[in-house]
Design a protein around this motif. Structure first.
Motif, short mmCIF file in Angstrom:
data_model
loop_
_atom_site.label_atom_id
_atom_site.label_comp_id
_atom_site.label_asym_id
_atom_site.label_seq_id
_atom_site.Cartn_x
_atom_site.Cartn_y
_atom_site.Cartn_z
N GLU A 1 22.31 -67.36 40.56
CA GLU A 1 23.09 -68.61 40.41
C GLU A 1 24.21 -68.32 39.87
OE1 GLU A 1 20.38 -71.90 38.68
OE2 GLU A 1 18.64 -70.62 39.35
N GLY B 1 10.93 -75.08 37.79
CA GLY B 1 10.46 -74.99 36.38
C GLY B 1 10.92 -76.55 36.23
N GLU C 1 5.83 -74.92 35.46
CA GLU C 1 6.68 -74.05 36.37
C GLU C 1 5.89 -74.38 37.89
OE1 GLU C 1 8.64 -71.86 36.15
OE2 GLU C 1 8.78 -70.76 38.08
N LYS C 2 6.75 -74.86 38.55
CA LYS C 2 6.62 -74.85 40.19
C LYS C 2 5.43 -76.17 40.33
CE LYS C 2 8.78 -70.94 41.85
NZ LYS C 2 8.96 -70.05 40.66
N VAL D 1 14.79 -76.99 35.90
CA VAL D 1 15.47 -76.01 35.18
C VAL D 1 15.96 -74.95 36.01
CG1 VAL D 1 15.18 -73.92 33.61
CG2 VAL D 1 13.60 -75.81 33.48
N THR E 1 8.81 -70.04 31.70
CA THR E 1 8.53 -71.39 31.55
C THR E 1 7.28 -71.59 30.62
OG1 THR E 1 9.35 -71.82 33.76
CG2 THR E 1 8.08 -73.54 32.83
C1 G1P Z 1 12.88 -69.03 38.20
C2 G1P Z 1 12.09 -69.71 37.14
C3 G1P Z 1 12.04 -71.39 37.24
C4 G1P Z 1 13.43 -71.79 37.50
C5 G1P Z 1 14.27 -70.95 38.52
C6 G1P Z 1 15.74 -71.27 38.61
O1 G1P Z 1 12.27 -69.18 39.44
O2 G1P Z 1 10.62 -69.37 36.84
O3 G1P Z 1 11.40 -72.10 36.25
O4 G1P Z 1 13.56 -73.24 37.79
O5 G1P Z 1 14.31 -69.55 38.19
O6 G1P Z 1 16.41 -70.93 39.65
P1 G1P Z 1 12.25 -68.39 40.62
O7 G1P Z 1 13.53 -68.77 41.41
O8 G1P Z 1 12.47 -67.14 40.07
O9 G1P Z 1 11.20 -68.50 41.55
#
Ligand code: G1P
Length: 286
Positions: A132, A169, A189-190, A202, A230
């Motif tokens: 990001e 999250g 989470e998800k 998040v 998370t």
């Molecule tokens: C991770 C975190 C998730 C968050 C996200 C943000 O997920 O586990 O809680 O909302 O980054 O980009 P990932 O994108 O690695 O699946």
């Protein structure tokens, strides 16, 4: 409260960017005038962090190479009058220092952050996901202030349509938002859309107190069988102050090829060298 270190998890193998990511880590692919990793480092340094911890993977030696000072290259650039680029490279080791730690197995974001436990400095630290890219450093700055004021962890938040929450999250708010800050009672989470406690997700910016490392050590596999950051944060939120700060600046999700291309165009348009030609080219396509 001392807040100095920004942890950048960068151990993933970037499978969505194959075949390029076979030799060039996706964090080093340029977006506009800089690698994605440098965008994140610049955001941290602008928000007064002076210690970067990159969690890498031994299969990505280019990350280590990128983060190794190269005085000869700086001297060569100066000789050719390219002082801007030389100044930028010279900031490493002067304005900020870097430690690289390795995540040996892909056990999840919680595990990746835990790999930084021995090198993080101070009482609280940032976690910045390099998938990001932000348009500025104001979110991280506001999050750091909130952490100092409350003494507890802080996550960056975005409000999304409810059918999008299951990829992220999600926070369970405690009360309502005041000036972009909201108390957090729990995190999940998800979650399935129907189970989501809110539409506040998040994003990849966190400012966390160092006691989170104890919570991480105690983690057991969660969503997707991974050790989830998370889940450690949910424990923190249940036992002390924890807040979310709403993101009010531009953000690009560069973890997928479409988002990456959009960020490259948007940031390219702002580049004084590339921008005018890129803009003219885009106009000619209409
Ligand atoms: C991770 C975190 C998730 C968050 C996200 C943000 O997920 O586990 O809680 O909302 O980054 O980009 P990932 O994108 O690695 O699946």
């Amino acid at each position: 409260m001392e807040v100095r270190s920004a942890v950048v998890p960068a151990a993933g193998l970037g499978t969505r960017f194959l075949p390029a990511s076979k030799s060039v880590p996706k964090e080093l692919m340029p977006i506009g005038d800089r690698p994605a990793l440098q965008h994140v480092i610049d955001e941290a340094v602008a928000a007064q962090f002076d210690h970067i911890v990159v969690v890498s993977n031994v299969a990505k030696p280019a990350v280590e190479h990128y983060l190794t000072p190269d005085p000869q290259l700086i001297a060569d650039l100066r000789e050719r009058g390219r002082d801007d680029t030389a100044d930028r490279l010279a900031a490493m080791g002067r304005d900020w220092t870097v430690d690289i730690v390795y995540q040996e197995r892909p056990l999840g974001l919680g595990h990746a952050v835990g790999c930084a436990a021995d090198v993080v400095l101070g009482d609280a630290f940032a976690v910045m996901l390099p998938d990001e890219i932000m348009g500025g450093h104001s979110l991280l700055e506001r999050m750091t202030s909130t952490c100092r004021e409350t003494g507890g962890g802080v996550v960056g938040l975005l409000q999304v349509p409810s059918d999008e929450v299951s990829a992220y999250g999600v926070i369970e708010p405690d009360g309502s938002m005041v000036n972009g800050v909201i108390a957090v009672r729990g995190l999940v989470e998800k979650p399935a859309t129907i189970d989501a406690p809110s539409d506040l997700i998040v994003i990849g910016r966190y400012v966390l107190t160092v006691d989170v490392f104890d919570r991480i050590r105690a983690l057991t596999p969660g969503t997707g069988g991974e050790l989830q950051l998370t889940d450690a944060l949910r424990e923190q939120a249940a036992s002390g102050p924890f807040h979310g700060v709403l993101c009010e600046e531009e953000r690009w999700d560069t973890g997928n090829p479409v988002g990456f291309a959009l960020a490259a165009v948007d940031l390219g348009l702002r580049d004084p060298i590339v921008g005018p030609a890129l803009s003219a080219h885009l106009d000619s396509l209409r």
